[in-house]
Write a protein that holds these residues in place. Structure first.
Motif, PDB file in Angstrom:
ATOM      1  N   UNK A  18      12.806 -16.472   8.324  1.00 19.05           N
ATOM      2  CA  UNK A  18      13.725 -16.060   6.979  1.00 19.05           C
ATOM      3  C   UNK A  18      15.525 -16.592   7.575  1.00 19.05           C
ATOM      4  N   UNK A  19      15.475 -16.877   8.058  1.00 15.74           N
ATOM      5  CA  UNK A  19      16.639 -17.669   9.090  1.00 15.74           C
ATOM      6  C   UNK A  19      17.269 -19.176   7.753  1.00 15.74           C
ATOM      7  N   UNK A  20      18.405 -19.231   6.641  1.00 15.54           N
ATOM      8  CA  UNK A  20      18.067 -20.188   6.035  1.00 15.54           C
ATOM      9  C   UNK A  20      19.387 -20.380   6.256  1.00 15.54           C
ATOM     10  N   UNK A  21      19.518 -20.933   7.611  1.00 14.21           N
ATOM     11  CA  UNK A  21      21.249 -21.106   8.437  1.00 14.21           C
ATOM     12  C   UNK A  21      21.342 -22.491   8.750  1.00 14.21           C
ATOM     13  N   UNK A  22      22.006 -23.496   8.393  1.00 18.69           N
ATOM     14  CA  UNK A  22      22.042 -24.931   8.552  1.00 18.69           C
ATOM     15  C   UNK A  22      22.815 -25.204   9.880  1.00 18.69           C
ATOM     16  N   UNK A 106       9.235 -30.878   4.683  1.00 20.25           N
ATOM     17  CA  UNK A 106      10.385 -30.088   4.066  1.00 20.25           C
ATOM     18  C   UNK A 106      10.384 -29.262   5.242  1.00 20.25           C
ATOM     19  N   UNK A 107       8.852 -29.104   5.884  1.00 19.07           N
ATOM     20  CA  UNK A 107       9.012 -27.296   6.997  1.00 19.07           C
ATOM     21  C   UNK A 107       9.496 -28.340   8.308  1.00 19.07           C
ATOM     22  N   UNK A 108       9.221 -29.726   8.254  1.00 19.76           N
ATOM     23  CA  UNK A 108       9.689 -30.616   9.905  1.00 19.76           C
ATOM     24  C   UNK A 108      11.494 -30.437  10.021  1.00 19.76           C
ATOM     25  N   UNK A 109      11.857 -30.664   8.619  1.00 18.53           N
ATOM     26  CA  UNK A 109      13.541 -30.641   8.868  1.00 18.53           C
ATOM     27  C   UNK A 109      14.251 -29.312   8.806  1.00 18.53           C
ATOM     28  N   UNK A 110      13.223 -28.514   8.212  1.00 15.92           N
ATOM     29  CA  UNK A 110      13.127 -26.726   8.697  1.00 15.92           C
ATOM     30  C   UNK A 110      14.117 -26.375   9.680  1.00 15.92           C
ATOM     31  N   UNK A 134       7.623 -25.777  -0.430  1.00 17.22           N
ATOM     32  CA  UNK A 134       7.849 -25.052   1.620  1.00 17.22           C
ATOM     33  C   UNK A 134       8.578 -24.352   1.475  1.00 17.22           C
ATOM     34  N   UNK A 135      10.122 -24.842   1.054  1.00 18.64           N
ATOM     35  CA  UNK A 135      11.209 -24.660   1.562  1.00 18.64           C
ATOM     36  C   UNK A 135      11.379 -22.880   1.117  1.00 18.64           C
ATOM     37  N   UNK A 136      10.495 -22.458   0.158  1.00 19.90           N
ATOM     38  CA  UNK A 136      10.723 -21.003  -0.335  1.00 19.90           C
ATOM     39  C   UNK A 136       9.603 -20.239   0.701  1.00 19.90           C
ATOM     40  N   UNK A 137       8.437 -20.941   1.005  1.00 15.37           N
ATOM     41  CA  UNK A 137       7.411 -20.064   1.912  1.00 15.37           C
ATOM     42  C   UNK A 137       7.902 -19.996   2.871  1.00 15.37           C
ATOM     43  N   UNK A 138       8.915 -21.068   3.243  1.00 14.04           N
ATOM     44  CA  UNK A 138       9.330 -20.831   5.362  1.00 14.04           C
ATOM     45  C   UNK A 138      11.291 -20.654   4.841  1.00 14.04           C
ATOM     46  N   UNK A 139      11.755 -19.272   3.718  1.00 14.83           N
ATOM     47  CA  UNK A 139      12.618 -18.659   3.727  1.00 14.83           C
ATOM     48  C   UNK A 139      13.324 -19.429   3.737  1.00 14.83           C
ATOM     49  N   UNK A 140      13.210 -20.801   3.229  1.00 15.13           N
ATOM     50  CA  UNK A 140      14.703 -21.857   3.161  1.00 15.13           C
ATOM     51  C   UNK A 140      14.765 -22.047   1.653  1.00 15.13           C
ATOM     52  N   UNK A 141      14.907 -21.034   0.279  1.00 13.63           N
ATOM     53  CA  UNK A 141      14.942 -21.919  -0.525  1.00 13.63           C
ATOM     54  C   UNK A 141      15.792 -22.459  -0.646  1.00 13.63           C
TER      55      UNK A 141
END
Length: 179
Positions: A18-22, A106-110, A134-141
């Motif tokens: 759920x962490x969407x912090x860069x 995309x998952x790799x980048x996250x 994938x960004x959405x699934x990873x909690x980083x929309x």
């Protein structure tokens, strides 16, 4: 009343997802080591090398290191993620040119962002929806990734070089450094 079954998250993610912090952005690439994560798809290495050459020549990056994933359709393995994070300051990962590899890119980048390493993921435009899902699934929309014109695999050296030059401004912008 029936006992409740424990559900497993099929994405393999946990509460950290759920962490969407860069990750903190560098102000310059001067002297930094750029990691290049090749997902084994055709033309991923030439695309990454073209971008890396420009990051060195035009933006003063100090070194580039190429790494290769075991399989294009799954996220980077923890051991390789840790190695790259220890050896590099920023990462560019490519190329998502099908559904599963776009999602994995995309998952790799996250995953790199969550490890504290600024990252750019590159997918082909035909599979942008897969990357966004994938960004959405990873909690980083809001995770921003770059798209290049599809196809990538069938391009010759000159065409790949043109694609690398086309995405370079976005690579630099996402990494947070000035032109």
């Amino acid at each position: 009343m029936a006992a409740r079954e424990a559900l497993l998250d099929p994405t393999g993610m946990d509460e950290r997802s759920a962490d969407g912090t860069l990750a903190p952005r560098p102000t310059s690439l001067r002297g930094l080591t750029v990691g290049l994560l090749d997902n084994t798809k055709v033309n991923a290495t030439p695309l990454l090398r073209g971008i890396a050459d420009d990051l060195v020549d035009r933006f003063g990056a100090g070194d580039t290191r190429l790494y290769t994933k075991d399989y294009f359709g799954t996220p980077v393995k923890d051991e390789l993620l840790r190695q790259i994070a220890a050896e590099c300051d920023v990462v560019v990962t490519a190329v998502g040119d099908c559904g599963s590899c776009s999602a994995a890119t995309v998952a790799d980048g996250i995953l790199f962002e969550r490890a504290g390493i600024p990252a750019v993921s590159i997918c082909s435009d035909s599979f942008a929806m897969s990357g966004a899902a994938m960004a959405q699934v990873q909690g980083f929309p809001g995770f921003e990734f770059i798209t290049v014109e599809h196809p990538v695999a069938s391009l010759d050296e000159k065409e790949i070089r043109q694609r690398a030059a086309t995405v370079l401004p976005d690579v630099v912008r996402i990494l947070g450094v000035g032109a």
